[in-house]
Design an enzyme around this catalytic site. Structure first.
Site, PDB file in Angstrom:
ATOM      1  N   PRO A 197       4.020  -3.585   2.198  1.00 35.45           N
ATOM      2  CA  PRO A 197       2.795  -3.324   2.956  1.00 35.45           C
ATOM      3  C   PRO A 197       2.149  -1.978   2.641  1.00 35.45           C
ATOM      4  CG  PRO A 197       4.704  -3.338   4.416  1.00 35.45           C
ATOM      5  CD  PRO A 197       5.173  -3.774   3.072  1.00 35.45           C
ATOM      6  N   ASN A 198       0.839  -2.038   2.603  1.00 39.40           N
ATOM      7  CA  ASN A 198      -0.056  -0.900   2.422  1.00 39.40           C
ATOM      8  C   ASN A 198      -0.076  -0.327   1.012  1.00 39.40           C
ATOM      9  OD1 ASN A 198      -0.995  -0.858   5.166  1.00 39.40           O
ATOM     10  ND2 ASN A 198       1.009  -0.048   5.712  1.00 39.40           N
ATOM     11  N   ARG A 234      -4.743   5.556   0.638  1.00 35.30           N
ATOM     12  CA  ARG A 234      -3.852   5.887   1.747  1.00 35.30           C
ATOM     13  C   ARG A 234      -3.039   7.142   1.421  1.00 35.30           C
ATOM     14  NH1 ARG A 234       1.836   3.616   3.050  1.00 35.30           N
ATOM     15  NH2 ARG A 234       2.164   4.503   5.109  1.00 35.30           N
ATOM     16  N   TYR A 288       1.229   9.694  -1.587  1.00 38.10           N
ATOM     17  CA  TYR A 288       1.401   8.590  -2.535  1.00 38.10           C
ATOM     18  C   TYR A 288       0.643   8.769  -3.837  1.00 38.10           C
ATOM     19  CZ  TYR A 288       3.345   6.379   1.587  1.00 38.10           C
ATOM     20  OH  TYR A 288       4.105   6.099   2.683  1.00 38.10           O
ATOM     21  N   ASN A 342       9.620  -2.027  -4.212  1.00 37.81           N
ATOM     22  CA  ASN A 342       9.230  -0.973  -3.283  1.00 37.81           C
ATOM     23  C   ASN A 342       8.925  -1.697  -1.972  1.00 37.81           C
ATOM     24  OD1 ASN A 342       8.027   0.949  -1.665  1.00 37.81           O
ATOM     25  ND2 ASN A 342       6.945   1.933  -3.353  1.00 37.81           N
ATOM     26  N   ALA A 362       7.287  -0.187   4.226  1.00 43.00           N
ATOM     27  CA  ALA A 362       7.750  -0.173   5.618  1.00 43.00           C
ATOM     28  C   ALA A 362       8.853  -1.192   5.889  1.00 43.00           C
ATOM     29  CB  ALA A 362       6.578  -0.406   6.567  1.00 43.00           C
ATOM     30  N   GLU A 374      15.638  -0.489  -6.067  1.00 48.26           N
ATOM     31  CA  GLU A 374      14.759  -0.077  -4.966  1.00 48.26           C
ATOM     32  C   GLU A 374      14.043   1.205  -5.386  1.00 48.26           C
ATOM     33  OE1 GLU A 374      15.049   1.142  -0.229  1.00 48.26           O
ATOM     34  OE2 GLU A 374      16.873   1.118  -1.448  1.00 48.26           O
ATOM     35  N   HIS A 387      10.862   4.073  -4.275  1.00 48.38           N
ATOM     36  CA  HIS A 387       9.901   4.619  -3.305  1.00 48.38           C
ATOM     37  C   HIS A 387       9.123   5.730  -3.989  1.00 48.38           C
ATOM     38  CE1 HIS A 387      11.553   2.368   0.031  1.00 48.38           C
ATOM     39  NE2 HIS A 387      12.739   2.625  -0.487  1.00 48.38           N
ATOM     40  N   ARG A 412      10.878  12.623   4.982  1.00 42.79           N
ATOM     41  CA  ARG A 412       9.730  12.317   5.829  1.00 42.79           C
ATOM     42  C   ARG A 412      10.172  12.050   7.271  1.00 42.79           C
ATOM     43  NH1 ARG A 412       6.274   8.011   3.173  1.00 42.79           N
ATOM     44  NH2 ARG A 412       4.777   8.759   4.702  1.00 42.79           N
TER      45      ARG A 412
END
Length: 154
Positions: free
Chosen positions: A10-11, A18, A23, A75, A78, A102, A104, A111
């Site tokens: 998502p996103n 964003r 990012y 990735n 969320a 995985e 990110h 964070r």
């Protein structure tokens, strides 16, 4: 020849818009271009980049990868922190003898508190965080190494 999929949660379709301070300013089209190029360099037949805001669709992609013998760069965004369904589906990729890396873009551990736990990491072959788009390159290179691919000649 080996194909790979790069799946984004998502996103991530809003890359470049964003939180560019977190990012980066590059968008999903640029990530796709780079992943396809890296895939060629590392000897993949093809690298397909996908993005969804739909958890069920991402789970379906894991089923497809397990059934078709396709290694995965993921990735989960969320979904990383709470999607046990996605974790179970990702586990099936490993059960099929396939690598799942995985990735990110940011470092979730640096964070918000809720981002510090991944339900995907325990079932992933490896995890790369905080290196921006370069993390995807490293993930593809790791899969190529695991799969015994021969890098393309320059």
């Amino acid at each position: 020849m080996v194909k790979a999929i790069v799946v984004n949660g998502p996103n991530l379709g809003r890359l470049g818009v964003r939180q560019p301070d977190v990012y980066g300013r590059q968008d999903l089209a640029e990530l796709t271009r780079q992943c396809e190029q890296w895939g060629r360099e590392f000897g993949f037949e093809a690298v397909e980049v996908r993005q969804t805001d739909d958890e069920a669709e991402m789970i379906g992609w894991m089923h497809e990868a397990a059934d078709n013998g396709t290694p995965v760069v993921m990735n989960p965004a969320a979904f990383t922190h709470y999607s046990y369904g996605l974790a179970d589906a990702a586990h099936m990729v490993g059960d099929a003898g396939l690598p799942l890396m995985e990735v990110h873009i940011s470092n979730p551990s640096a964070r918000d508190e809720f981002r510090k736990r991944s339900v995907i990491s325990p079932v992933a072959t490896g995890t790369i965080t905080g290196l921006g788009f370069f993390g995807y390159r490293l993930a593809l290179e790791a899969i190529a190494h695991i799969m015994g691919l021969t890098p393309a000649d320059d």
